[in-house]
Write a protein that holds these residues in place. Structure first.
Motif, short mmCIF file in Angstrom:
data_model
loop_
_atom_site.label_atom_id
_atom_site.label_comp_id
_atom_site.label_asym_id
_atom_site.label_seq_id
_atom_site.Cartn_x
_atom_site.Cartn_y
_atom_site.Cartn_z
N ALA A 1 26.38 14.42 40.32
CA ALA A 1 25.94 15.76 39.95
C ALA A 1 26.79 16.82 40.64
N GLU A 2 27.39 16.47 41.80
CA GLU A 2 28.30 17.35 42.51
C GLU A 2 29.59 16.60 42.79
N THR A 3 30.69 17.34 42.86
CA THR A 3 31.97 16.74 43.20
C THR A 3 32.04 16.40 44.69
N THR A 4 31.46 17.26 45.52
CA THR A 4 31.55 17.11 46.97
C THR A 4 30.23 16.63 47.55
N ASN A 5 30.32 15.64 48.43
CA ASN A 5 29.14 15.10 49.12
C ASN A 5 29.40 15.20 50.62
N GLY A 6 29.20 16.40 51.17
CA GLY A 6 29.58 16.66 52.54
C GLY A 6 28.44 17.02 53.47
N ASP A 7 27.20 16.71 53.06
CA ASP A 7 26.03 17.10 53.86
C ASP A 7 25.54 15.97 54.75
N GLY A 8 26.47 15.22 55.30
CA GLY A 8 26.11 14.11 56.17
C GLY A 8 26.51 12.78 55.57
N PHE A 9 26.40 11.73 56.40
CA PHE A 9 26.80 10.39 55.99
C PHE A 9 26.06 9.39 56.85
N GLY A 10 26.16 8.12 56.48
CA GLY A 10 25.57 7.07 57.30
C GLY A 10 26.06 5.71 56.91
N ILE A 11 26.08 4.80 57.88
CA ILE A 11 26.34 3.40 57.62
C ILE A 11 25.25 2.58 58.30
N GLY A 12 24.90 1.47 57.69
CA GLY A 12 23.96 0.53 58.29
C GLY A 12 24.50 -0.86 58.08
N ILE B 1 25.85 14.48 60.69
CA ILE B 1 25.50 15.59 59.80
C ILE B 1 26.72 16.26 59.18
N GLY B 2 27.90 15.98 59.71
CA GLY B 2 29.10 16.59 59.14
C GLY B 2 29.61 15.79 57.95
N PRO B 3 30.68 16.25 57.32
CA PRO B 3 31.27 15.49 56.21
C PRO B 3 31.92 14.20 56.68
N ALA B 4 31.79 13.15 55.89
CA ALA B 4 32.33 11.84 56.27
C ALA B 4 33.84 11.88 56.42
N TRP B 5 34.51 12.67 55.58
CA TRP B 5 35.97 12.63 55.56
C TRP B 5 36.60 13.13 56.85
N SER B 6 35.88 13.87 57.67
CA SER B 6 36.47 14.43 58.89
C SER B 6 35.92 13.80 60.16
N ASN B 7 35.15 12.73 60.04
CA ASN B 7 34.52 12.15 61.23
C ASN B 7 35.39 11.02 61.78
N ALA B 8 36.03 11.26 62.91
CA ALA B 8 36.93 10.28 63.51
C ALA B 8 36.18 9.06 64.01
N ASN B 9 34.93 9.25 64.47
CA ASN B 9 34.15 8.10 64.95
C ASN B 9 33.81 7.14 63.82
N LEU B 10 33.50 7.68 62.65
CA LEU B 10 33.23 6.83 61.49
C LEU B 10 34.46 6.00 61.14
N ARG B 11 35.63 6.63 61.12
CA ARG B 11 36.86 5.90 60.80
C ARG B 11 37.10 4.79 61.82
N ASP B 12 36.93 5.10 63.10
CA ASP B 12 37.19 4.10 64.14
C ASP B 12 36.20 2.95 64.07
#
Length: 278
Positions: free
Chosen positions: A36-47, A65-76
């Motif tokens: 429904a939206e092009t951008t999904n930047g209102d948070g992310f999560g992994i389990g 709570i930030g966008p997934a694309w800019s989270n260095a911890n998520l990438r690591d």
């Protein structure tokens, strides 16, 4: 709305699906093509569930709570965590606050739950919906989303014993509550849930026009179709993937989940059936 993926099979690094495909989940967080939206930047999560998991062990979770694309911890983390079963979600809020407790996947005991969609006029229905949650479960609700309310209603209706019936009862209760308030076409959902062994994926909406959902073709078939794709060699024959939209590289790798249906995935076996709210 949101984009999500659910993987089960041989243990793989999570970045193999979150970052590396041409239209990975991280790419979809900025450039979704079917949402429904092009951008999904209102948070992310992994389990995720560990390789050496013991019975009933709580899955790991990391949300932000930030966008997934800019989270260095998520990438690591995604480069270093290998898992045989994991969920990942990028969020586009449908009106509730951008806060960590509203990010998916939600967790209760050894269960994970994530959702794309919404309950129409949730603010009007929220009181009646939450009053139906088991009093013993109610204190564990941490956020303010319709998605978490759906999870705890499903738990109330027996998710841990009979997931399909529980989700059908949850959906039926949401629709009945909405009807009592004069809210038409209230429910839009693609949902995934798991206890670490089996994954259930649901596609349903009150309008019969549900958000997109796809499941992967058998890995052995894909190897024959695409012998040039090295990544397929790292996957076991029982590997399965359910996604909000295809990851890009191989257009024949994904099939659309039929409208008003659910899939049960367990150790490489999958079963598709009709979904009927009760």
């Amino acid at each position: 709305m949101c984009r999500w993926l659910a993987y089960s099979g041989s243990p793989i690094p999570m970045d193999a699906l979150l970052y590396k495909p041409k239209h990975s989940l991280i790419d979809q967080s900025q450039h979704a093509e079917m949402g429904a939206e092009t951008t999904n930047g209102d948070g992310f999560g992994i389990g995720w569930y560990p390789i050496d998991r013991v019975a009933k062990q709580t899955p790991g979770a990391f949300r932000g709570i930030g966008p997934a694309w800019s989270n260095a911890n998520l990438r690591d983390l995604s480069e270093h965590i290998r898992s045989p079963l994991f969920f990942a979600h990028v969020r586009a809020s449908s009106g509730t606050a951008v806060q960590e407790s509203n990010c998916h996947p939600f967790r209760h005991g050894d269960w994970l739950w994530m959702h794309n969609g919404s309950i129409r006029d949730f603010a009007r229905l929220k009181r009646d919906l939450l009053l139906a949650v088991d009093p013993e479960l109610y204190p564990e609700i941490q956020g303010t989303t319709d998605s978490e309310a759906m999870f705890f209603l499903a738990l109330t209706y027996g998710l841990r014993d009979d997931p399909v019936t529980a989700v059908e009862r949850m959906a039926g209760f949401v629709e009945a509550t909405a009807a009592a308030h004069g809210v038409q076409d209230p429910l839009q959902m693609t949902v995934a849930t798991t206890e670490g062994e089996t994954t259930w994926a649901f596609r349903y909406s009150s309008t019969g026009q549900s958000r997109t959902l796809f499941y992967s073709t058998g890995v052995d078939d894909l190897r024959q179709l695409h012998p040039e794709v090295d990544a397929l060699r790292m996957l076991s024959d029982d590997a399965r993937l359910v996604v909000s939209e295809p990851l890009g590289a191989m257009p024949d790798a994904f099939n659309e989940v039929p409208e008003s249906s659910y899939s049960v995935i367990h150790r490489g076996q999958d079963q598709m059936s009709a979904f009927n709210p009760r």
